[in-house]
Scaffold this motif. Structure first.
Motif, PDB file in Angstrom:
ATOM      1  N   LYS A  57      57.357  34.813 -10.446  1.00  0.00           N
ATOM      2  CA  LYS A  57      57.995  35.763 -11.351  1.00  0.00           C
ATOM      3  C   LYS A  57      59.471  35.885 -10.994  1.00  0.00           C
ATOM      4  N   CYS A  58      60.307  35.820 -12.003  1.00  0.00           N
ATOM      5  CA  CYS A  58      61.748  35.932 -11.779  1.00  0.00           C
ATOM      6  C   CYS A  58      62.086  37.344 -11.303  1.00  0.00           C
ATOM      7  N   LYS A  59      62.857  37.414 -10.221  1.00  0.00           N
ATOM      8  CA  LYS A  59      63.255  38.714  -9.675  1.00  0.00           C
ATOM      9  C   LYS A  59      64.244  39.428 -10.588  1.00  0.00           C
ATOM     10  N   LYS A  60      64.954  38.672 -11.416  1.00  0.00           N
ATOM     11  CA  LYS A  60      65.986  39.283 -12.246  1.00  0.00           C
ATOM     12  C   LYS A  60      65.489  39.596 -13.663  1.00  0.00           C
ATOM     13  N   CYS A  61      64.972  38.589 -14.366  1.00  0.00           N
ATOM     14  CA  CYS A  61      64.616  38.809 -15.773  1.00  0.00           C
ATOM     15  C   CYS A  61      63.123  39.072 -15.977  1.00  0.00           C
ATOM     16  N   GLY A  62      62.303  38.862 -14.941  1.00  0.00           N
ATOM     17  CA  GLY A  62      60.884  39.177 -15.038  1.00  0.00           C
ATOM     18  C   GLY A  62      60.037  38.127 -15.727  1.00  0.00           C
ATOM     19  N   TYR A  63      60.616  36.961 -16.064  1.00  0.00           N
ATOM     20  CA  TYR A  63      59.834  35.894 -16.695  1.00  0.00           C
ATOM     21  C   TYR A  63      58.751  35.453 -15.709  1.00  0.00           C
ATOM     22  N   VAL A  64      57.524  35.318 -16.188  1.00  0.00           N
ATOM     23  CA  VAL A  64      56.405  34.985 -15.314  1.00  0.00           C
ATOM     24  C   VAL A  64      55.930  33.565 -15.618  1.00  0.00           C
ATOM     25  N   CYS A  75      67.075  32.191 -16.352  1.00  0.00           N
ATOM     26  CA  CYS A  75      68.349  32.764 -15.895  1.00  0.00           C
ATOM     27  C   CYS A  75      68.842  32.167 -14.577  1.00  0.00           C
ATOM     28  N   GLY A  76      68.039  31.329 -13.936  1.00  0.00           N
ATOM     29  CA  GLY A  76      68.469  30.665 -12.706  1.00  0.00           C
ATOM     30  C   GLY A  76      68.286  31.474 -11.437  1.00  0.00           C
ATOM     31  N   SER A  77      67.791  32.700 -11.548  1.00  0.00           N
ATOM     32  CA  SER A  77      67.603  33.543 -10.362  1.00  0.00           C
ATOM     33  C   SER A  77      66.383  33.096  -9.559  1.00  0.00           C
ATOM     34  N   GLU A  78      66.310  33.584  -8.332  1.00  0.00           N
ATOM     35  CA  GLU A  78      65.151  33.275  -7.500  1.00  0.00           C
ATOM     36  C   GLU A  78      63.908  33.953  -8.051  1.00  0.00           C
ATOM     37  N   THR A  79      62.775  33.349  -7.753  1.00  0.00           N
ATOM     38  CA  THR A  79      61.497  33.935  -8.169  1.00  0.00           C
ATOM     39  C   THR A  79      60.756  34.423  -6.933  1.00  0.00           C
TER      40      THR A  79
END
Length: 164
Positions: A57-64, A75-79
């Motif tokens: 799960k993306c820590k920033k946008c919440g995409y699972v 968004c390129g953020s860490e999961t």
């Protein structure tokens, strides 16, 4: 200094199996031990032994994601690891009549894309316990795990989720 014009390479009695001579086709035994690191995906494989499915799960946008992923494709953020539900439904499926060598003896078999509630991507796995003509889009399925874990993605598979 040695000079021996009668020197010969050592030989044994094994021969070569020739399938054809034009073109020349021979049987050649090839075997290798492969040491593989799952690296950042290690938790996914360890969790299979605990009968858990781990996505991310993306820590920033919440995409699972229904699969391990270090960074979000949106968004390129860490999961971070996200425990998936063990029940889902068939999003789509196919029947495999050919396969790689490991699964060739098991053909035909059914592959499904599993859709989980609250998860934005799909999980590919095998479906057993249903004939191809009985599989349908939206079919409820549940995860099952091999008793003897092989540390392989095939340690998990799905069966129809029907009330007995």
């Amino acid at each position: 200094m040695t000079i021996n014009p009668n020197a010969k390479l050592p030989e044994d009695e094994s021969g070569t199996i020739v399938f054809s001579t034009d073109p020349l086709v021979i049987k050649y035994h090839y075997e290798i031990d492969y040491i593989h690191s799952y690296a950042q995906d290690s938790e996914f494989f360890r969790a299979l032994g605990k009968h858990k499915l781990m996505g991310s799960k993306c820590k920033k946008c919440g995409y699972v994601y229904a699969t391990p992923r270090a960074h979000c494709m949106m968004c390129g953020s860490e999961t971070e690891w996200y425990e998936l539900p063990l029940k889902g439904k068939v999003h789509t499926f196919t029947t495999c009549y050919f396969s790689g060598e490991e699964f060739l003896n098991e053909t035909p078999f059914n592959l499904i894309m599993v859709e989980f509630e609250g998860v934005n991507s799909l999980f590919m796995s095998r479906l057993i316990g249903a004939d191809t003509e009985d599989i349908y889009i939206g079919m409820p399925v549940k995860a099952k795990f091999r008793r003897n874990q092989k540390m392989n993605v095939t340690d998990v598979y799905f069966v129809p989720d029907v009330d007995k």
